[in-house]
Design a protein around this motif. Structure first.
Motif, short mmCIF file in Angstrom:
data_model
loop_
_atom_site.label_atom_id
_atom_site.label_comp_id
_atom_site.label_asym_id
_atom_site.label_seq_id
_atom_site.Cartn_x
_atom_site.Cartn_y
_atom_site.Cartn_z
N ASN A 84 34.70 10.49 5.72
CA ASN A 84 33.84 9.34 5.96
C ASN A 84 33.84 8.43 4.74
O ASN A 84 34.10 8.85 3.62
CB ASN A 84 32.42 9.79 6.27
CG ASN A 84 32.28 10.31 7.69
OD1 ASN A 84 33.23 10.33 8.46
ND2 ASN A 84 31.08 10.74 8.04
N ASP A 88 31.44 5.45 2.62
CA ASP A 88 30.10 4.89 2.51
C ASP A 88 30.10 3.65 1.63
O ASP A 88 31.00 3.42 0.83
CB ASP A 88 29.07 5.93 2.06
CG ASP A 88 29.26 6.40 0.62
OD1 ASP A 88 30.18 5.93 -0.07
OD2 ASP A 88 28.46 7.26 0.19
N TYR A 89 29.08 2.82 1.86
CA TYR A 89 28.94 1.53 1.21
C TYR A 89 27.55 1.42 0.62
O TYR A 89 26.56 1.87 1.22
CB TYR A 89 29.11 0.39 2.21
CG TYR A 89 30.43 0.32 2.93
CD1 TYR A 89 31.34 -0.70 2.67
CD2 TYR A 89 30.77 1.25 3.92
CE1 TYR A 89 32.56 -0.80 3.35
CE2 TYR A 89 31.98 1.18 4.59
CZ TYR A 89 32.86 0.14 4.31
OH TYR A 89 34.06 0.07 4.98
N TYR A 140 22.31 1.21 2.10
CA TYR A 140 23.28 2.31 2.08
C TYR A 140 23.78 2.50 3.50
O TYR A 140 22.99 2.59 4.45
CB TYR A 140 22.64 3.62 1.59
CG TYR A 140 23.61 4.77 1.70
CD1 TYR A 140 24.59 4.98 0.72
CD2 TYR A 140 23.59 5.64 2.79
CE1 TYR A 140 25.50 6.02 0.83
CE2 TYR A 140 24.49 6.68 2.90
CZ TYR A 140 25.45 6.87 1.92
OH TYR A 140 26.36 7.88 2.03
N TRP A 141 25.11 2.63 3.64
CA TRP A 141 25.74 2.71 4.97
C TRP A 141 26.88 3.71 4.91
O TRP A 141 27.84 3.53 4.17
CB TRP A 141 26.25 1.33 5.35
CG TRP A 141 26.99 1.20 6.64
CD1 TRP A 141 26.81 1.90 7.78
CD2 TRP A 141 28.04 0.24 6.92
NE1 TRP A 141 27.68 1.47 8.76
CE2 TRP A 141 28.44 0.46 8.25
CE3 TRP A 141 28.65 -0.76 6.18
CZ2 TRP A 141 29.45 -0.30 8.85
CZ3 TRP A 141 29.66 -1.51 6.78
CH2 TRP A 141 30.04 -1.29 8.10
N GLU A 142 26.78 4.79 5.69
CA GLU A 142 27.88 5.74 5.81
C GLU A 142 28.52 5.57 7.18
O GLU A 142 27.84 5.54 8.21
CB GLU A 142 27.41 7.18 5.64
CG GLU A 142 28.56 8.19 5.74
CD GLU A 142 28.12 9.65 5.66
OE1 GLU A 142 28.92 10.52 6.08
OE2 GLU A 142 27.00 9.91 5.23
N GLU A 190 24.86 7.18 8.66
CA GLU A 190 23.57 7.01 7.98
C GLU A 190 23.46 5.55 7.57
O GLU A 190 24.44 4.94 7.13
CB GLU A 190 23.49 7.92 6.76
CG GLU A 190 22.13 7.93 6.07
CD GLU A 190 22.05 8.92 4.91
OE1 GLU A 190 20.98 9.01 4.30
OE2 GLU A 190 23.08 9.57 4.63
N ILE A 229 32.75 12.29 0.64
CA ILE A 229 32.64 10.94 1.19
C ILE A 229 33.24 9.96 0.19
O ILE A 229 32.95 10.02 -1.00
CB ILE A 229 31.18 10.56 1.49
CG1 ILE A 229 30.57 11.54 2.49
CG2 ILE A 229 31.09 9.12 2.02
CD1 ILE A 229 29.09 11.31 2.74
N ARG A 260 33.50 6.49 -1.55
CA ARG A 260 32.68 5.29 -1.77
C ARG A 260 33.57 4.04 -1.76
O ARG A 260 34.55 3.95 -2.50
CB ARG A 260 31.96 5.42 -3.10
CG ARG A 260 31.16 4.19 -3.59
CD ARG A 260 29.99 3.84 -2.66
NE ARG A 260 29.15 4.95 -2.33
CZ ARG A 260 28.09 5.36 -3.07
NH1 ARG A 260 27.79 4.74 -4.19
NH2 ARG A 260 27.35 6.38 -2.66
#
Length: 213
Positions: A110, A112-113, A99-101, A86, A148, A150
C-alpha cells in the motif's frame, strides 16, 4: 474553514487558467482515454521520467458546489471510495494535515500520503469556480509505517464549474511519485481505468450525498 497557508493566490489563479487555456491543448500532452463524459491526458516529466496527468470530465445532475463539498468530505469518501484504507484530517502545529492510505493490489505494498489542502470559491469572469489544491507535506507527527510506501512527492489541483445546465465540469491535474518498482500494467491501469472509475464513483457519491448528511 481555515485560512490557506500553503497556497498562494497565484497558484489558485493558475489552476483557474486551465479553464481558459487548457495545458493539454499544447506542449506535448498525449491523450490516453476519451469518451463522451471524460478525457485523460498525460505528459512525461523529463527529470523523473514519470507522468503528470490531466483529466477533464462532466458530472451530470450535480451542482459545482455540491461536487466540491463531496470531494472535501473525507469521512464520506471512506464510504464511496473502495481504494481508501485509512483517511483522516488532523491539526498539527496549527495546520490541518491529511493522512491517506491507499489500497494497492496484491502483491504490491500500500501507499500512503501526508498532505495539506485548501479550497477557494473564486469569481472568474463572472463565473463561480471552485478550486481545490493539495500537495505533500512532511510532519514528524505522522511517521512512515512498516510495509507501507510513503509518497513524498504529490500534488493535485481540482477545478469545478457549472456546465451551464444542472451538472458541472471538472478539471484535474495530478502528479505523484509512488516509489518502489511499479509494474507498467498497473500504471497503465491507473491512468486508463482509475481516473474514469473515479469520475463514475464521485458521480454516484454526489447523487447519494443528501442521504448521508
Amino acid at each position: 474553514m481555515e485560512k490557506a497557508e500553503h497556497f498562494s493566490e497565484e497558484e489558485f489563479r493558475k489552476a483557474c487558467a486551465e479553464l481558459e487555456a487548457p495545458a493539454w491543448a499544447s506542449g506535448g500532452w498525449e491523450i490516453l482515454v476519451e469518451s463522451e463524459d471524460f478525457r485523460v491526458y498525460r505528459l512525461l516529466d523529463e527529470q523523473t521520467q514519470l507522468y503528470e496527468y490531466k483529466a477533464f470530465g462532466n458530472i451530470k445532475n450535480c451542482s459545482p458546489a455540491l461536487c466540491a463539498d463531496v470531494y472535501m468530505d473525507l469521512k464520506y469518501r471512506k464510504q464511496w471510495d473502495s481504494y481508501v484504507k485509512e483517511l483522516y484530517e488532523t491539526k498539527i502545529q496549527g495546520k490541518m494535515v491529511v493522512y491517506w492510505e491507499v489500497n494497492y493490489p496484491f502483491p504490491m505494498c500500500n501507499r500512503d500520503y501526508v498532505y495539506v489542502r485548501d479550497r477557494r470559491d473564486l469569481d472568474l469572469n463572472g463565473r463561480t469556480v471552485h478550486v481545490i489544491l493539495a500537495k505533500s507535506f512532511s510532519v514528524p507527527e505522522i511517521p512512515e509505517k512498516n510495509g507501507i510506501v510513503r509518497v513524498s512527492d504529490y500534488r493535485q489541483s481540482l477545478v469545478i464549474e457549472s456546465d451551464g445546465k444542472e451538472g458541472c465540469k471538472v478539471s484535474m491535474i495530478y502528479y505523484d511519485n509512488p516509489g518502489g518498482m511499479i509494474p507498467s500494467w498497473l500504471i497503465n491501469w491507473a491512468a486508463k481505468s482509475g481516473v474514469p472509475n473515479f469520475f463514475n464513483d464521485i458521480t454516484k457519491a454526489c447523487k447519494n450525498y443528501h442521504k448521508k448528511t
